[in-house]
Design a protein around this motif. Sequence first.
Motif, mmCIF file in Angstrom:
data_model
loop_
_atom_site.group_PDB
_atom_site.id
_atom_site.type_symbol
_atom_site.label_atom_id
_atom_site.label_comp_id
_atom_site.label_asym_id
_atom_site.label_seq_id
_atom_site.Cartn_x
_atom_site.Cartn_y
_atom_site.Cartn_z
ATOM 1 N N LEU A 74 -26.313 -17.786 -21.712
ATOM 2 C CA LEU A 74 -26.746 -16.454 -21.298
ATOM 3 C C LEU A 74 -26.125 -15.356 -22.163
ATOM 4 C CD1 LEU A 74 -26.607 -16.939 -17.447
ATOM 5 C CD2 LEU A 74 -28.671 -16.588 -18.829
ATOM 6 N N LEU A 75 -25.003 -15.655 -22.763
ATOM 7 C CA LEU A 75 -24.323 -14.678 -23.613
ATOM 8 C C LEU A 75 -24.607 -14.892 -25.098
ATOM 9 C CD1 LEU A 75 -20.872 -14.591 -21.804
ATOM 10 C CD2 LEU A 75 -22.732 -12.914 -21.674
ATOM 11 N N GLY A 76 -25.551 -15.753 -25.390
ATOM 12 C CA GLY A 76 -25.836 -16.106 -26.780
ATOM 13 C C GLY A 76 -26.149 -14.931 -27.684
ATOM 14 N N ASP A 77 -26.764 -13.890 -27.151
ATOM 15 C CA ASP A 77 -27.107 -12.718 -27.962
ATOM 16 C C ASP A 77 -26.212 -11.520 -27.666
ATOM 17 O OD1 ASP A 77 -29.162 -13.995 -29.293
ATOM 18 O OD2 ASP A 77 -30.694 -13.361 -27.862
ATOM 19 N N ALA A 78 -25.171 -11.733 -26.893
ATOM 20 C CA ALA A 78 -24.284 -10.620 -26.523
ATOM 21 C C ALA A 78 -23.398 -10.216 -27.695
ATOM 22 C CB ALA A 78 -23.406 -11.026 -25.338
ATOM 23 N N ASP A 79 -23.050 -8.941 -27.706
ATOM 24 C CA ASP A 79 -22.111 -8.483 -28.718
ATOM 25 C C ASP A 79 -20.714 -9.017 -28.380
ATOM 26 O OD1 ASP A 79 -20.450 -6.197 -27.261
ATOM 27 O OD2 ASP A 79 -22.560 -5.938 -26.711
ATOM 28 N N GLU A 80 -19.811 -8.926 -29.335
ATOM 29 C CA GLU A 80 -18.476 -9.513 -29.189
ATOM 30 C C GLU A 80 -17.697 -8.908 -28.021
ATOM 31 O OE1 GLU A 80 -14.385 -10.043 -31.769
ATOM 32 O OE2 GLU A 80 -16.279 -9.718 -32.832
ATOM 33 N N VAL A 81 -17.806 -7.614 -27.816
ATOM 34 C CA VAL A 81 -17.074 -6.964 -26.728
ATOM 35 C C VAL A 81 -17.572 -7.460 -25.371
ATOM 36 C CG1 VAL A 81 -16.607 -4.748 -25.598
ATOM 37 C CG2 VAL A 81 -16.485 -4.932 -28.089
ATOM 38 N N THR A 82 -18.880 -7.541 -25.215
ATOM 39 C CA THR A 82 -19.447 -8.034 -23.964
ATOM 40 C C THR A 82 -19.044 -9.478 -23.727
ATOM 41 O OG1 THR A 82 -21.312 -6.513 -24.136
ATOM 42 C CG2 THR A 82 -21.600 -8.427 -22.701
ATOM 43 N N ALA A 83 -19.123 -10.305 -24.759
ATOM 44 C CA ALA A 83 -18.722 -11.708 -24.629
ATOM 45 C C ALA A 83 -17.261 -11.820 -24.207
ATOM 46 C CB ALA A 83 -18.970 -12.451 -25.938
ATOM 47 N N ARG A 84 -16.414 -10.985 -24.759
ATOM 48 C CA ARG A 84 -14.986 -11.014 -24.383
ATOM 49 C C ARG A 84 -14.788 -10.569 -22.936
ATOM 50 N NH1 ARG A 84 -11.329 -9.134 -29.520
ATOM 51 N NH2 ARG A 84 -12.149 -10.704 -30.943
ATOM 52 N N ARG A 85 -15.549 -9.586 -22.501
ATOM 53 C CA ARG A 85 -15.445 -9.138 -21.113
ATOM 54 C C ARG A 85 -15.833 -10.259 -20.158
ATOM 55 N NH1 ARG A 85 -18.129 -3.247 -21.965
ATOM 56 N NH2 ARG A 85 -16.244 -2.200 -22.689
ATOM 57 N N TYR A 86 -16.928 -10.945 -20.462
ATOM 58 C CA TYR A 86 -17.343 -12.066 -19.630
ATOM 59 C C TYR A 86 -16.323 -13.194 -19.669
ATOM 60 C CZ TYR A 86 -21.957 -10.569 -18.068
ATOM 61 O OH TYR A 86 -22.986 -9.931 -17.431
ATOM 62 N N ASP A 87 -15.735 -13.440 -20.836
ATOM 63 C CA ASP A 87 -14.715 -14.476 -20.949
ATOM 64 C C ASP A 87 -13.508 -14.137 -20.066
ATOM 65 O OD1 ASP A 87 -13.548 -16.912 -22.173
ATOM 66 O OD2 ASP A 87 -12.149 -15.472 -23.047
ATOM 67 N N ALA A 88 -13.084 -12.895 -20.106
ATOM 68 C CA ALA A 88 -11.952 -12.467 -19.270
ATOM 69 C C ALA A 88 -12.305 -12.595 -17.790
ATOM 70 C CB ALA A 88 -11.558 -11.033 -19.597
ATOM 71 N N LEU A 89 -13.533 -12.242 -17.451
ATOM 72 C CA LEU A 89 -13.972 -12.358 -16.062
ATOM 73 C C LEU A 89 -14.024 -13.821 -15.633
ATOM 74 C CD1 LEU A 89 -14.821 -10.832 -13.589
ATOM 75 C CD2 LEU A 89 -17.121 -10.647 -14.542
ATOM 76 N N TRP A 90 -14.516 -14.695 -16.507
ATOM 77 C CA TRP A 90 -14.567 -16.125 -16.213
ATOM 78 C C TRP A 90 -13.158 -16.660 -15.956
ATOM 79 C CZ3 TRP A 90 -18.614 -19.328 -15.330
ATOM 80 C CH2 TRP A 90 -18.335 -20.703 -15.243
ATOM 81 N N ARG A 91 -12.214 -16.276 -16.809
ATOM 82 C CA ARG A 91 -10.835 -16.729 -16.628
ATOM 83 C C ARG A 91 -10.246 -16.196 -15.327
ATOM 84 N NH1 ARG A 91 -7.995 -14.523 -20.810
ATOM 85 N NH2 ARG A 91 -9.796 -13.636 -21.842
#
Length: 107
Positions: A74-91
């Motif tokens: 779902l994050l395949g086309d996300a920019d790096e900042v958005t991907a990092r935000r989701y990663d932090a949220l996942w953690r």
Amino acid sequence: MNDHLHACSDFVTAMFSRGFVEDGVTRVAVERIHRGEIGEWIRALAWSGLFSNLAVANAARAWRHDPRALLDALLGDADEVTARRYDALWRSVDASTALASATAVNE
């Protein structure tokens, strides 16, 4: 990653990534995926008509085993900042889940 799952992940990225990212970073969406509530994504694959029942079943099995793979698609086309935000949220959800499990075991 097997070919079926790779193709399904590419499809999810192509069809749903933009809308998922545009909805904003939400804990609720991440928590649902983290819990394995992936029915809507599996139905979307099945209803697309692009995949065999076997390919859909393989994607469902893989995403139930590793829900993070669905989030990554779902994050395949996300920019790096958005991907990092989701990663932090996942953690964060991982940590909350681990704490809740540890608390339940100790009670």
